[in-house]
Design a protein around this motif. Structure first.
Motif, short mmCIF file in Angstrom:
data_model
loop_
_atom_site.label_atom_id
_atom_site.label_comp_id
_atom_site.label_asym_id
_atom_site.label_seq_id
_atom_site.Cartn_x
_atom_site.Cartn_y
_atom_site.Cartn_z
N ARG A 40 0.84 -1.20 0.00
CA ARG A 40 0.00 0.00 0.00
C ARG A 40 0.88 1.26 0.00
O ARG A 40 0.67 2.18 -0.78
CB ARG A 40 -0.93 0.00 1.20
N VAL A 69 -6.40 -2.10 -8.04
CA VAL A 69 -5.86 -2.46 -6.72
C VAL A 69 -6.90 -3.34 -6.04
O VAL A 69 -8.03 -2.92 -5.84
CB VAL A 69 -5.56 -1.21 -5.86
N HIS A 70 -6.49 -4.57 -5.71
CA HIS A 70 -7.40 -5.54 -5.08
C HIS A 70 -6.88 -5.87 -3.69
O HIS A 70 -5.74 -6.31 -3.53
CB HIS A 70 -7.49 -6.81 -5.92
N GLU A 71 -7.75 -5.68 -2.71
CA GLU A 71 -7.40 -5.95 -1.32
C GLU A 71 -7.95 -7.30 -0.88
O GLU A 71 -9.01 -7.73 -1.34
CB GLU A 71 -7.98 -4.87 -0.40
N GLY A 93 -7.11 -6.68 4.49
CA GLY A 93 -6.63 -5.35 4.14
C GLY A 93 -5.31 -5.33 3.40
O GLY A 93 -4.83 -4.26 3.01
N THR A 94 -4.69 -6.49 3.19
CA THR A 94 -3.45 -6.53 2.43
C THR A 94 -3.75 -6.33 0.95
O THR A 94 -4.88 -6.53 0.49
CB THR A 94 -2.70 -7.87 2.61
N ILE A 95 -2.73 -5.94 0.21
CA ILE A 95 -2.86 -5.80 -1.24
C ILE A 95 -2.54 -7.16 -1.85
O ILE A 95 -1.41 -7.63 -1.82
CB ILE A 95 -1.91 -4.72 -1.79
N ASP A 142 1.44 -7.43 -1.70
CA ASP A 142 2.16 -7.62 -0.44
C ASP A 142 2.87 -8.97 -0.46
O ASP A 142 2.33 -9.97 -0.95
CB ASP A 142 1.19 -7.58 0.74
#
Length: 136
Positions: free
Chosen positions: A15, A32-34, A38-40, A56
């Motif tokens: 992020r 951007v997909h989480e 909440g991690t990428i 991540d």
């Protein structure tokens, strides 16, 4: 069949690096997909006609194939971006705290280039040399 190469990178804090790469190198968020935590999980950033994908760092099958940069040993990958605004990009990288590992300089083959490491140690190369253009 046509092919497209898209470098993929993993970061300890994707992020923060997405923001840094957009603010410093001029990338734009394409997707951007989480994850639920909440991690990428997956992100796509574009600059001109180029794209990188990142996420991540995590302990999964793909993560086992990639070791995060440690600053020790050989680098097995490093993106090269063809740019026209090399002086501006060099100044932006310095101002954002990138570690300049090869100062901005003219090369014998007509390119103006520099290399730097981002805050997590990934190596980036920038230059005006465009191998797709012939006769230059």
């Amino acid at each position: 069949m046509a092919s497209t190469i898209i470098p993929t990178l993993r970061y300890r804090n994707a992020r923060a690096m997405i923001a840094w790469l957009c603010d410093t190198f001029g990338f734009e968020r394409h997707a951007v997909h989480e994850g639920d935590d909440g991690t990428i999980v997956h992100a796509e950033l574009v600059r001109g006609h180029g794209m990188i994908m990142l996420g991540d760092a995590r302990d999964d099958a793909f993560g086992a194939l990639q070791a995060p940069p440690t600053g020790k040993g050989p680098v097995s990958q490093s993106p090269y971006l063809v740019v026209e605004d090399i002086e501006h990009l060099y100044e932006a990288a310095q101002a954002a705290g990138a570690t300049i590992v090869m100062d901005l300089r003219d090369q014998s083959y007509g390119s103006r280039e520099f290399s730097c490491q981002d805050p997590e140690g990934q190596l980036w190369n920038f230059g005006t040399y465009n191998p797709w253009k012939t006769g230059e």
